[in-house]
Design a protein around this motif. Structure first.
Motif, short mmCIF file in Angstrom:
data_model
loop_
_atom_site.label_atom_id
_atom_site.label_comp_id
_atom_site.label_asym_id
_atom_site.label_seq_id
_atom_site.Cartn_x
_atom_site.Cartn_y
_atom_site.Cartn_z
N GLY A 1 0.81 -1.21 0.00
CA GLY A 1 0.00 0.00 0.00
C GLY A 1 0.84 1.26 0.00
O GLY A 1 0.54 2.24 -0.69
N THR A 2 1.92 1.25 0.78
CA THR A 2 2.82 2.41 0.83
C THR A 2 3.53 2.59 -0.50
O THR A 2 3.68 3.72 -1.00
CB THR A 2 3.85 2.24 1.96
N PHE A 3 3.98 1.47 -1.10
CA PHE A 3 4.63 1.57 -2.40
C PHE A 3 3.70 2.21 -3.42
O PHE A 3 4.09 3.14 -4.15
CB PHE A 3 5.06 0.19 -2.91
N VAL A 4 2.47 1.72 -3.50
CA VAL A 4 1.52 2.24 -4.49
C VAL A 4 1.28 3.73 -4.27
O VAL A 4 1.24 4.52 -5.23
CB VAL A 4 0.19 1.46 -4.43
N GLN A 5 1.12 4.14 -3.01
CA GLN A 5 0.87 5.55 -2.71
C GLN A 5 2.05 6.42 -3.12
O GLN A 5 1.89 7.47 -3.75
CB GLN A 5 0.58 5.72 -1.22
N ASP A 6 3.26 5.98 -2.77
CA ASP A 6 4.46 6.76 -3.14
C ASP A 6 4.64 6.79 -4.65
O ASP A 6 5.03 7.83 -5.21
CB ASP A 6 5.70 6.15 -2.47
N TRP A 7 4.37 5.67 -5.30
CA TRP A 7 4.48 5.61 -6.76
C TRP A 7 3.50 6.58 -7.42
O TRP A 7 3.88 7.37 -8.30
CB TRP A 7 4.23 4.17 -7.22
N ARG A 8 2.25 6.54 -7.00
CA ARG A 8 1.23 7.40 -7.61
C ARG A 8 1.52 8.88 -7.38
O ARG A 8 1.20 9.72 -8.21
CB ARG A 8 -0.16 7.05 -7.08
N ASN A 9 2.12 9.19 -6.23
CA ASN A 9 2.41 10.58 -5.88
C ASN A 9 3.79 11.03 -6.37
O ASN A 9 4.23 12.13 -6.02
CB ASN A 9 2.32 10.77 -4.37
N SER A 10 4.46 10.19 -7.16
CA SER A 10 5.82 10.48 -7.64
C SER A 10 6.77 10.78 -6.49
O SER A 10 7.70 11.60 -6.62
CB SER A 10 5.80 11.65 -8.64
N ASN A 11 6.56 10.10 -5.39
CA ASN A 11 7.39 10.29 -4.20
C ASN A 11 8.57 9.31 -4.24
O ASN A 11 8.66 8.37 -3.46
CB ASN A 11 6.55 10.09 -2.94
N GLY B 1 1.62 14.56 -19.03
CA GLY B 1 0.37 14.55 -18.29
C GLY B 1 -0.39 13.24 -18.33
O GLY B 1 -1.53 13.17 -17.87
N GLY B 2 0.22 12.18 -18.86
CA GLY B 2 -0.44 10.88 -18.94
C GLY B 2 -0.86 10.38 -17.57
O GLY B 2 -0.23 10.70 -16.55
N SER B 3 -1.91 9.56 -17.52
CA SER B 3 -2.52 9.19 -16.24
C SER B 3 -1.62 8.31 -15.37
O SER B 3 -1.84 8.22 -14.17
CB SER B 3 -3.86 8.49 -16.48
N THR B 4 -0.61 7.67 -15.95
CA THR B 4 0.37 6.95 -15.12
C THR B 4 1.79 7.45 -15.39
O THR B 4 2.76 6.72 -15.17
CB THR B 4 0.30 5.43 -15.34
N ASN B 5 1.90 8.68 -15.84
CA ASN B 5 3.21 9.28 -16.06
C ASN B 5 3.73 9.80 -14.73
O ASN B 5 3.86 11.00 -14.49
CB ASN B 5 3.12 10.40 -17.09
N VAL B 6 4.03 8.86 -13.83
CA VAL B 6 4.54 9.22 -12.51
C VAL B 6 5.97 9.74 -12.60
O VAL B 6 6.49 10.30 -11.63
CB VAL B 6 4.47 8.01 -11.55
N PHE B 7 6.60 9.56 -13.75
CA PHE B 7 7.98 10.00 -13.96
C PHE B 7 8.07 11.51 -14.18
O PHE B 7 9.16 12.07 -14.20
CB PHE B 7 8.58 9.31 -15.18
N LYS B 8 6.91 12.17 -14.40
CA LYS B 8 6.85 13.60 -14.74
C LYS B 8 7.65 13.89 -16.02
O LYS B 8 8.28 14.93 -16.18
CB LYS B 8 7.40 14.46 -13.59
N TYR B 9 7.59 12.94 -16.93
CA TYR B 9 8.37 13.01 -18.18
C TYR B 9 7.60 13.81 -19.22
O TYR B 9 6.38 13.69 -19.34
CB TYR B 9 8.61 11.59 -18.66
N SER B 10 8.33 14.62 -19.98
CA SER B 10 7.71 15.39 -21.05
C SER B 10 8.71 15.59 -22.18
O SER B 10 9.82 16.08 -21.96
CB SER B 10 7.24 16.75 -20.53
N ASP B 11 8.30 15.19 -23.39
CA ASP B 11 9.14 15.35 -24.58
C ASP B 11 8.21 15.63 -25.76
O ASP B 11 7.39 14.78 -26.09
CB ASP B 11 9.96 14.09 -24.81
N PRO B 12 8.32 16.81 -26.38
CA PRO B 12 7.40 17.17 -27.47
C PRO B 12 7.39 16.16 -28.61
O PRO B 12 6.32 15.87 -29.17
CB PRO B 12 7.91 18.53 -27.93
#
Length: 500
Positions: free
Chosen positions: A382-392, A417-428
């Protein structure tokens, strides 16, 4: 209202071997307790395997042959321009609470996944849906903002739930309500989840079992002893280490297939040092994927590129990616070029699954040889999932689900902005290629877009793809009808029966 087998009756006959004669309650043993059971919210495999294809169904489904086929929608028509889909629903389908499934429920399910308030990680899969409407009780029309080549594949992951839950983000996590062959009965946390047969299921003659009990058994050795003794009839979706221990055991049968999901090292690109693509390349050069497959997966797998080799028409060979040439020296050069001080000290968040733990330990040593100093953090699920989703996290080791279309590997994970882009990645350029791959209806043009995309993501993306493992399921002799599926779905439990 449906008549479901009572919990008391299921518990009394909870083992085919130990229960009353003729009892058909299948005893499974799994390693982890789910973090929740809402099909539009959960991300962990531990949740997915309990409800996908068992409790819940979608308009379409992925069969064992990895082809898309009808499920709750018996047929559909597509407009010439590819932007309007008209679905005809099966007649006589009901939810486990006894209510009829109608077009309104389908519309509400689509809108629920798209809702920001619900925050579904599946939202990107229906991002192209501009509108959905119920033409009548059995007809749904969906209008897309642009053509979407993978749309029917993506719908296979969108479970249909009663419209009453459209704005409810809590109830289905604890007590799921679907249309599938099995209905939720009871959940004793860290002990078991009990599903009973849906006696009004729309597929004739199914399910063949009276119920399925998911026993939560964290210790691998205990699960192995249980299936060898007949206490359990199935260990679904097990890793190579467990399969190796069970090989040749009397009464135990192994099924296997190459996974669609992949293991990975993910990086948070919103903060140093992984905001620099040179550092991300260094991670890739540091990893010896062949050695990881041998050490952590006992040779049962292949080095992972951005797409599974199971997608033969789409996947590029990993030999085409320069950064897959294991070179700690080149990794150190890239770190120096990026101007970062070595050793680069990191904490790696690790999914608490045995194969991922093993992969993380091998990767830890390889990264340290290339100028990184890595501490492993292995929390409860549960902690892993929460940290993953929050990009923590700075960096993490985990597994990502795959599908039968490249879009499902890429769009929600790597689009800005993808729904599982927890990496905060952006490339045009990546965003542009993702849109081309999703909207282009010409197969050759899609192939060209995904070829280029794989080249970018393999070395400079936010993920160091590690391996596609061989997936195993162990069953007792006498179990028939079950067929392993590469996406880890247990939908074929509907067709499964045990020896009397």
């Amino acid at each position: 209202m449906k008549r479901l087998i009572s919990t008391a009756a299921l518990v009394a006959a909870m083992s085919v071997g130990a229960g009353a004669a003729g009892a058909q309650v299948l005893e499974l043993a799994v390693s982890d307790s789910p973090a929740g059971l809402d099909p539009h919210i959960v991300t962990a495999f531990a949740s997915f395997q309990v409800v996908n294809g068992t409790v819940y169904e979608a308009l379409t489904e992925v069969g064992p042959d990895l082809r898309i086929r009808p499920s709750l929608a018996e047929s559909w028509e597509v407009s010439d321009d590819g932007t309007t889909y008209t679905f005809t629903l099966r007649e006589g389908v009901t939810f486990h609470d006894g209510s009829a499934m109608t077009a309104e429920d389908v519309v509400a399910s689509i809108e629920r996944v798209k809702s920001e308030a619900i925050g579904s990680p599946l939202a990107s899969r229906v991002a192209a849906v501009a509108g959905a409407s119920a033409v009548d009780e059995r007809t749904v029309e969906m209008t897309l903002s642009e053509p979407s080549a993978p749309f029917l594949t993506q719908l296979a992951s969108i479970a249909i739930v009663p419209s009453a839950f459209q704005a409810d983000a809590e109830s289905l996590q604890q007590q799921p309500v679907g249309t599938g062959p099995f209905a939720f009965e009871e959940w004793q946390p860290n002990n078991f989840i009990l599903l009973g047969a849906n006696e009004d299921y729309w597929r004739d003659g199914m399910p063949k079992l009276d119920g399925v009990r998911f026993n939560i058994v964290p210790e691998s050795a205990t699960r192995q002893v249980g299936i060898a003794s007949g206490q359990y009839q199935m260990l679904p979706n097990i890793d190579a280490a467990t399969a190796l221990q069970l090989q040749g055991r009397p009464g135990v049968v192994l099924q296997d297939t190459l996974e669609l999901s992949y293991t990975l090292i993910g990086m948070n690109t919103s903060q140093p040092p992984f905001d620099d693509p040179l550092v991300r390349q260094a991670v890739n050069y540091a990893l010896d994927r062949e050695a990881i497959v041998q050490a952590a997966l006992f040779g049962s797998g292949v080095p992972a590129g951005p797409l599974s080799p199971a997608l033969e028409a789409w996947a590029r060979d990993v030999s085409e990616f320069p950064c897959y040439q294991h070179s700690p020296e080149r990794a150190r050069e890239l770190l120096a070029e990026a101007g970062v001080e070595t050793p680069v000290k990191l904490t790696m968040l690790v999914l608490p699954r045995q194969d991922i733990r093993d992969i993380a330990q091998v990767a830890q040593a390889q990264l340290e040889a290339a100028g990184f100093e890595v501490e492993l953090n292995i929390p409860e699920l549960g902690t892993f999932v929460q940290d993953w989703r929050n990009s923590n996290f700075e960096i993490f080791a985990s597994a990502n689900a795959g599908s039968v279309d490249p879009d499902d590997f890429f769009y929600r994970a790597f689009r800005t902005g993808g729904s599982t882009n927890v990496f905060k990645y952006s490339d045009p350029r990546v965003d542009e290629l993702l849109e081309t791959g999703r909207t282009e209806r010409d197969e050759a043009a899609r192939k060209a877009a995904y070829d280029e995309l794989q080249g970018i993501l393999a070395c400079e993306g936010p993920v160091a793809h590690v391996a596609y493992g061989q997936l195993y399921t162990a069953t007792r002799e006498g179990l028939s009808g079950f067929e392993i599926i590469a996406n880890r779905s247990l939908s074929t439990l509907a067709e499964t029966s045990t020896a009397q």
